[in-house]
Design a protein around this motif. Sequence first.
Motif, PDB file in Angstrom:
ATOM      1  N   GLU A   1     -13.848  30.965  19.918  1.00  0.00           N
ATOM      2  CA  GLU A   1     -12.739  30.329  19.212  1.00  0.00           C
ATOM      3  C   GLU A   1     -11.445  30.834  19.826  1.00  0.00           C
ATOM      4  OE1 GLU A   1     -10.734  31.837  15.261  1.00  0.00           O
ATOM      5  OE2 GLU A   1     -12.537  30.694  14.791  1.00  0.00           O
ATOM      6  N   ARG A   2     -10.492  29.916  20.057  1.00  0.00           N
ATOM      7  CA  ARG A   2      -9.206  30.312  20.636  1.00  0.00           C
ATOM      8  C   ARG A   2      -8.063  29.746  19.800  1.00  0.00           C
ATOM      9  NH1 ARG A   2     -12.339  29.548  25.263  1.00  0.00           N
ATOM     10  NH2 ARG A   2     -12.352  31.373  26.607  1.00  0.00           N
ATOM     11  N   ARG A   3      -7.068  30.601  19.564  1.00  0.00           N
ATOM     12  CA  ARG A   3      -5.833  30.193  18.895  1.00  0.00           C
ATOM     13  C   ARG A   3      -4.681  30.500  19.843  1.00  0.00           C
ATOM     14  NH1 ARG A   3      -6.453  29.166  13.410  1.00  0.00           N
ATOM     15  NH2 ARG A   3      -8.475  29.792  12.617  1.00  0.00           N
ATOM     16  N   TYR A   4      -3.974  29.462  20.241  1.00  0.00           N
ATOM     17  CA  TYR A   4      -2.831  29.603  21.129  1.00  0.00           C
ATOM     18  C   TYR A   4      -1.573  29.754  20.275  1.00  0.00           C
ATOM     19  CZ  TYR A   4      -5.878  28.153  24.927  1.00  0.00           C
ATOM     20  OH  TYR A   4      -6.895  28.084  25.849  1.00  0.00           O
TER      21      TYR A   4
ATOM     22  N   SER B   1     -11.913  40.741  18.341  1.00  0.00           N
ATOM     23  CA  SER B   1     -11.105  39.731  19.009  1.00  0.00           C
ATOM     24  C   SER B   1     -10.377  40.320  20.208  1.00  0.00           C
ATOM     25  CB  SER B   1     -10.087  39.137  18.027  1.00  0.00           C
ATOM     26  OG  SER B   1      -9.222  40.141  17.568  1.00  0.00           O
TER      27      SER B   1
ATOM     28  N   VAL C   1      -2.813  34.171  23.351  1.00  0.00           N
ATOM     29  CA  VAL C   1      -4.018  33.518  22.852  1.00  0.00           C
ATOM     30  C   VAL C   1      -4.887  34.588  22.201  1.00  0.00           C
ATOM     31  CG1 VAL C   1      -5.266  33.683  25.059  1.00  0.00           C
ATOM     32  CG2 VAL C   1      -5.923  31.944  23.417  1.00  0.00           C
TER      33      VAL C   1
ATOM     34  N   TYR D   1      -5.363  25.083  18.305  1.00  0.00           N
ATOM     35  CA  TYR D   1      -6.572  25.750  17.831  1.00  0.00           C
ATOM     36  C   TYR D   1      -7.783  25.077  18.465  1.00  0.00           C
ATOM     37  CZ  TYR D   1     -10.369  27.090  14.710  1.00  0.00           C
ATOM     38  OH  TYR D   1     -11.555  27.541  14.206  1.00  0.00           O
TER      39      TYR D   1
ATOM     40  N   GLU E   1      -8.651  35.292  20.999  1.00  0.00           N
ATOM     41  CA  GLU E   1     -10.017  34.817  21.226  1.00  0.00           C
ATOM     42  C   GLU E   1     -10.984  35.612  20.352  1.00  0.00           C
ATOM     43  OE1 GLU E   1      -9.793  33.725  25.911  1.00  0.00           O
ATOM     44  OE2 GLU E   1      -9.860  35.846  25.391  1.00  0.00           O
TER      45      GLU E   1
ATOM     46  N   ARG F   1     -14.787  27.182  17.640  1.00  0.00           N
ATOM     47  CA  ARG F   1     -16.047  27.528  18.298  1.00  0.00           C
ATOM     48  C   ARG F   1     -17.028  26.388  18.054  1.00  0.00           C
ATOM     49  NH1 ARG F   1     -20.753  30.623  16.435  1.00  0.00           N
ATOM     50  NH2 ARG F   1     -21.698  31.515  18.300  1.00  0.00           N
TER      51      ARG F   1
END
Length: 148
Positions: free
Chosen positions: A88-91, A121, A109, A77, A111, A80
Amino acid sequence: MTRLARLLLASMLALAGSGVAAQAADPVAIAIDTPGICGKDAVLNRIASRFHHQVLNVPNLPNVGISDFYRISESKYQPRIPGERPIERRYCHAKADLTDGRTHDVWYVIERPAGFAGIGSNVEFCVSGFDRWKVYDGRCRVLRPALW
């Protein structure tokens, strides 16, 4: 042995040795690893739909679809940070069963805010073995998070 498996084994051994039967409402273990936004239906449906479009429009890919996702997890995670990192990015990672019976890794991912005109998103994904033009480098490397 995983932490959860050890907890379950210890609970069963304790119950077996004490002669006390477990009640249906007695908690035995609590799962802490929830997929969160990575497991949302909207995200997974978007991946499956775009994957279907990909296999129909990229030459020499087998005509298969995603039938199910499982073992969904968030691997990194990036929050931002105003002025430094505006998105903000969640892999995420999951296993996907395809309609041909095979299983492939899916790296993606999420975003935010990165949708159309900065609203909503965006989801970028790669199914291992299906990135024929190496958009995400070999074996989806671009979407796999680097270590902290």
